[in-house]
Write a protein that holds these residues in place. Structure first.
Motif, PDB file in Angstrom:
ATOM      1  N   VAL A  23       0.868  -1.182   0.000  1.00  0.00           N
ATOM      2  CA  VAL A  23       0.000   0.000   0.000  1.00  0.00           C
ATOM      3  C   VAL A  23       0.901   1.226   0.000  1.00  0.00           C
ATOM      4  CG1 VAL A  23      -1.905  -1.164   1.190  1.00  0.00           C
ATOM      5  CG2 VAL A  23      -0.158   0.045   2.526  1.00  0.00           C
ATOM      6  N   PRO A  24       0.422   2.372  -0.508  1.00  0.00           N
ATOM      7  CA  PRO A  24       1.230   3.599  -0.445  1.00  0.00           C
ATOM      8  C   PRO A  24       1.552   3.955   0.997  1.00  0.00           C
ATOM      9  CG  PRO A  24      -0.634   3.874  -1.940  1.00  0.00           C
ATOM     10  CD  PRO A  24      -0.860   2.584  -1.212  1.00  0.00           C
ATOM     11  N   LEU A  25       2.737   4.503   1.237  1.00  0.00           N
ATOM     12  CA  LEU A  25       3.150   4.852   2.602  1.00  0.00           C
ATOM     13  C   LEU A  25       2.627   6.233   2.974  1.00  0.00           C
ATOM     14  CD1 LEU A  25       6.773   3.392   2.657  1.00  0.00           C
ATOM     15  CD2 LEU A  25       4.596   2.294   3.233  1.00  0.00           C
ATOM     16  N   SER A  26       1.325   6.404   2.874  1.00  0.00           N
ATOM     17  CA  SER A  26       0.658   7.655   3.232  1.00  0.00           C
ATOM     18  C   SER A  26       0.412   7.694   4.734  1.00  0.00           C
ATOM     19  CB  SER A  26      -0.678   7.761   2.495  1.00  0.00           C
ATOM     20  OG  SER A  26      -1.545   6.711   2.897  1.00  0.00           O
ATOM     21  N   ALA A  27       0.106   8.898   5.248  1.00  0.00           N
ATOM     22  CA  ALA A  27      -0.187   9.036   6.681  1.00  0.00           C
ATOM     23  C   ALA A  27      -1.375   8.163   7.074  1.00  0.00           C
ATOM     24  CB  ALA A  27      -0.466  10.501   7.008  1.00  0.00           C
ATOM     25  N   LYS A  28      -2.364   8.064   6.200  1.00  0.00           N
ATOM     26  CA  LYS A  28      -3.548   7.253   6.496  1.00  0.00           C
ATOM     27  C   LYS A  28      -3.176   5.791   6.673  1.00  0.00           C
ATOM     28  CE  LYS A  28      -7.947   5.779   4.474  1.00  0.00           C
ATOM     29  NZ  LYS A  28      -8.853   5.893   3.300  1.00  0.00           N
ATOM     30  N   ASN A  29      -2.314   5.282   5.790  1.00  0.00           N
ATOM     31  CA  ASN A  29      -1.942   3.876   5.888  1.00  0.00           C
ATOM     32  C   ASN A  29      -0.964   3.598   7.021  1.00  0.00           C
ATOM     33  OD1 ASN A  29      -3.528   2.940   3.721  1.00  0.00           O
ATOM     34  ND2 ASN A  29      -1.981   3.555   2.234  1.00  0.00           N
ATOM     35  N   VAL A  30      -0.093   4.574   7.323  1.00  0.00           N
ATOM     36  CA  VAL A  30       0.880   4.383   8.402  1.00  0.00           C
ATOM     37  C   VAL A  30       0.211   4.491   9.763  1.00  0.00           C
ATOM     38  CG1 VAL A  30       2.959   5.320   9.487  1.00  0.00           C
ATOM     39  CG2 VAL A  30       2.822   5.170   6.995  1.00  0.00           C
ATOM     40  N   LEU A  31      -0.714   5.456   9.920  1.00  0.00           N
ATOM     41  CA  LEU A  31      -1.323   5.728  11.224  1.00  0.00           C
ATOM     42  C   LEU A  31      -2.670   5.050  11.419  1.00  0.00           C
ATOM     43  CD1 LEU A  31      -0.525   9.541  11.477  1.00  0.00           C
ATOM     44  CD2 LEU A  31       0.719   7.657  12.539  1.00  0.00           C
ATOM     45  N   GLY A  32      -3.334   4.710  10.333  1.00  0.00           N
ATOM     46  CA  GLY A  32      -4.679   4.160  10.434  1.00  0.00           C
ATOM     47  C   GLY A  32      -4.695   2.654  10.606  1.00  0.00           C
ATOM     48  N   PRO A  33      -5.891   2.075  10.619  1.00  0.00           N
ATOM     49  CA  PRO A  33      -6.015   0.622  10.760  1.00  0.00           C
ATOM     50  C   PRO A  33      -5.465  -0.098   9.537  1.00  0.00           C
ATOM     51  CG  PRO A  33      -8.146   1.617  10.265  1.00  0.00           C
ATOM     52  CD  PRO A  33      -7.200   2.743  10.526  1.00  0.00           C
TER      53      PRO A  33
ATOM     54  N   LEU B 104       7.110   3.556  14.025  1.00  0.00           N
ATOM     55  CA  LEU B 104       5.988   3.343  13.121  1.00  0.00           C
ATOM     56  C   LEU B 104       6.384   2.451  11.950  1.00  0.00           C
ATOM     57  CD1 LEU B 104       4.148   6.795  13.125  1.00  0.00           C
ATOM     58  CD2 LEU B 104       3.823   4.796  14.579  1.00  0.00           C
ATOM     59  N   GLY B 105       5.363   1.873  11.311  1.00  0.00           N
ATOM     60  CA  GLY B 105       5.595   0.766  10.404  1.00  0.00           C
ATOM     61  C   GLY B 105       5.831   1.114   8.952  1.00  0.00           C
ATOM     62  N   ASN B 106       6.108   2.387   8.647  1.00  0.00           N
ATOM     63  CA  ASN B 106       6.473   2.696   7.263  1.00  0.00           C
ATOM     64  C   ASN B 106       7.822   2.094   6.891  1.00  0.00           C
ATOM     65  OD1 ASN B 106       7.314   4.812   9.185  1.00  0.00           O
ATOM     66  ND2 ASN B 106       8.314   5.737   7.418  1.00  0.00           N
ATOM     67  N   LYS B 107       8.651   1.810   7.889  1.00  0.00           N
ATOM     68  CA  LYS B 107       9.886   1.056   7.707  1.00  0.00           C
ATOM     69  C   LYS B 107       9.965   0.027   8.840  1.00  0.00           C
ATOM     70  CE  LYS B 107      11.675   3.299   4.140  1.00  0.00           C
ATOM     71  NZ  LYS B 107      10.480   4.094   3.795  1.00  0.00           N
ATOM     72  N   GLY B 108      10.692  -1.048   8.568  1.00  0.00           N
ATOM     73  CA  GLY B 108      10.807  -2.078   9.600  1.00  0.00           C
ATOM     74  C   GLY B 108      10.813  -3.462   8.994  1.00  0.00           C
ATOM     75  N   SER B 109      10.198  -4.418   9.694  1.00  0.00           N
ATOM     76  CA  SER B 109      10.273  -5.809   9.239  1.00  0.00           C
ATOM     77  C   SER B 109       9.047  -6.596   9.659  1.00  0.00           C
ATOM     78  CB  SER B 109      11.515  -6.494   9.812  1.00  0.00           C
ATOM     79  OG  SER B 109      11.410  -6.588  11.227  1.00  0.00           O
ATOM     80  N   VAL B 110       8.746  -7.604   8.860  1.00  0.00           N
ATOM     81  CA  VAL B 110       7.815  -8.668   9.230  1.00  0.00           C
ATOM     82  C   VAL B 110       8.596  -9.967   9.160  1.00  0.00           C
ATOM     83  CG1 VAL B 110       5.785  -9.988   8.527  1.00  0.00           C
ATOM     84  CG2 VAL B 110       5.726  -7.487   8.427  1.00  0.00           C
ATOM     85  N   SER B 111       8.645 -10.698  10.274  1.00  0.00           N
ATOM     86  CA  SER B 111       9.416 -11.936  10.334  1.00  0.00           C
ATOM     87  C   SER B 111       8.489 -13.118  10.586  1.00  0.00           C
ATOM     88  CB  SER B 111      10.474 -11.860  11.438  1.00  0.00           C
ATOM     89  OG  SER B 111      11.389 -10.821  11.172  1.00  0.00           O
TER      90      SER B 111
END
Length: 377
Positions: free
Chosen positions: A104-114, A179-186
């Protein structure tokens, strides 16, 4: 004085309802997805518990396909062809390990929202259709999304009874450090008696000198904060390095430390050896600043970032586009491995023009320990 390290965690938890460093259940599959199989979800999680006492084991080899793809927030069309990417036309594999960034686009809505799982489920649906085009032989054992990062593991159906203890951990290290705009899923699981960990990353961006330090820092955070649930009485891997076979893939964002025009000229001449001597990731590993002990296959393909959409031309080479940054080509998209029993057999890129990144793929022969008395595949 208020603890400045605690504050971002509290803000992230307040905004998102949960911290971005967590054990979590998978988004997929759910119990309903197992109704057509010969065992229940509970059996899927806990079957084949290792008996006490010494057990004789044998080694079995499986073919594993791994790929990472930054899809630039562009949802897949219903008819997007994934056959070339997943290499299903001429080859067959036992395990598929797939990682996405920017589903998904790394917009504020997607980073901060559900969390919005609609697009990731569409990707999974297309993957399932592609893998099972000729026979219903593959199933997703676990898939998880955190903002734009998504990872999934698919195995041959006859291997399902040999999969145990799938688990998820995700770490956000983007805005405010959490916040999850950067990071990892393991993703963690056992195949027979051997533990696997798949780490899908999107590290800090930026092409300025010194930005590689931020990427190193993200990697350090991911290794230190990833934790898997082991249950009250099970001796299972808790941290990434506790696993026996580890594959890390993603948009690691490391660039080439050369002037823009020189980089472009060398790319046109396909002077990979010269460029790779200035590759930030290789340099940071060589200097011992990150990913110590990790392995990567030989790179014999063009940089995978950054392209114009639906084009073979790198971003910034077209003159006259106002406000366009000249982002030099780079091998941002990488696949690394750690541990014994992982014999890499291939490393290349796919030529899909869906995004401004090209997917990168690696293949492995993996060794797995199997109880000699076991009669499962």
């Amino acid at each position: 004085m208020y603890d400045l390290q605690v504050w971002p965690r509290k803000v992230a938890k307040k905004l998102l309802g949960k911290p971005f460093c967590s054990n979590s259940v998978a988004d997929f599959p759910s119990s309903d997805d197992f109704q057509d199989l010969c065992f229940s979800t509970e059996e899927f999680v806990s079957s084949n518990i290792i008996p006490s006492g010494d057990q004789q084991k044998v080694t079995r080899k499986y073919k594993l396909f791994a790929s990472t793809w930054n899809v630039a927030g562009i949802p897949p069309s219903d008819n997007l062809d994934l056959v070339d990417w997943l290499d299903t036309r001429d080859n067959s594999y036992d395990i598929y390990v797939l990682g996405f960034q920017e589903v998904v686009p790394l917009s504020a809505k997607n980073v901060l929202g559900p969390e919005n799982n609609t697009i990731s489920m569409k990707w999974n649906s297309l993957i399932k259709t592609t893998l099972n085009k000729h026979s219903n032989s593959f199933h997703c054992i676990i898939s998880k999304q955190m903002v734009g990062i998504m990872a999934s593991v698919w195995v041959r159906n006859d291997l399902l009874p040999s999969i145990r203890h799938p688990s998820v951990s995700f770490v956000g290290c983007g805005i405010m450090g959490f916040l999850g705009n950067k990071g990892s899923v393991s993703l963690s699981f056992l195949l027979h008696e051997t533990s696997f960990c798949i780490v899908c990353c999107h590290l800090a961006s930026g092409g300025k000198e010194g930005d590689e330090i931020n990427r190193n820092s993200n990697a350090m955070e991911i290794f230190s904060r990833t934790r898997f649930s082991s249950g009250p009485s099970l001796d299972l891997p808790r941290k990434i390095y506790d696993h026996e076979r580890i594959i890390l893939l993603g948009d690691l964002n490391y660039r080439i430390s050369l002037p823009d025009e020189e980089t472009r000229s060398l790319v046109l001449q396909k002077e990979w050896d010269i460029l790779l001597k200035k590759d930030q990731l290789k340099g940071e590993i060589m200097e011992g600043r990150t990913f110590a002990g990790w392995n990567e296959g030989d790179i014999n393909f063009s940089p995978t970032y950054k392209y114009y959409l639906n084009s073979d031309e790198y971003y910034g080479i077209v003159q006259g586009r106002k406000g366009e940054k000249k982002r030099a080509p780079a091998w941002c998209d990488r696949i690394l491995s750690y541990g014994t029993g992982l014999n890499q057999t291939g490393y290349d890129r796919c030529e899909s023009k869906h995004s401004d990144h090209r997917p990168v793929r690696a293949t492995f022969n993996v060794e797995v320990e199997v109880l000699k008395r076991s009669n499962s595949s």
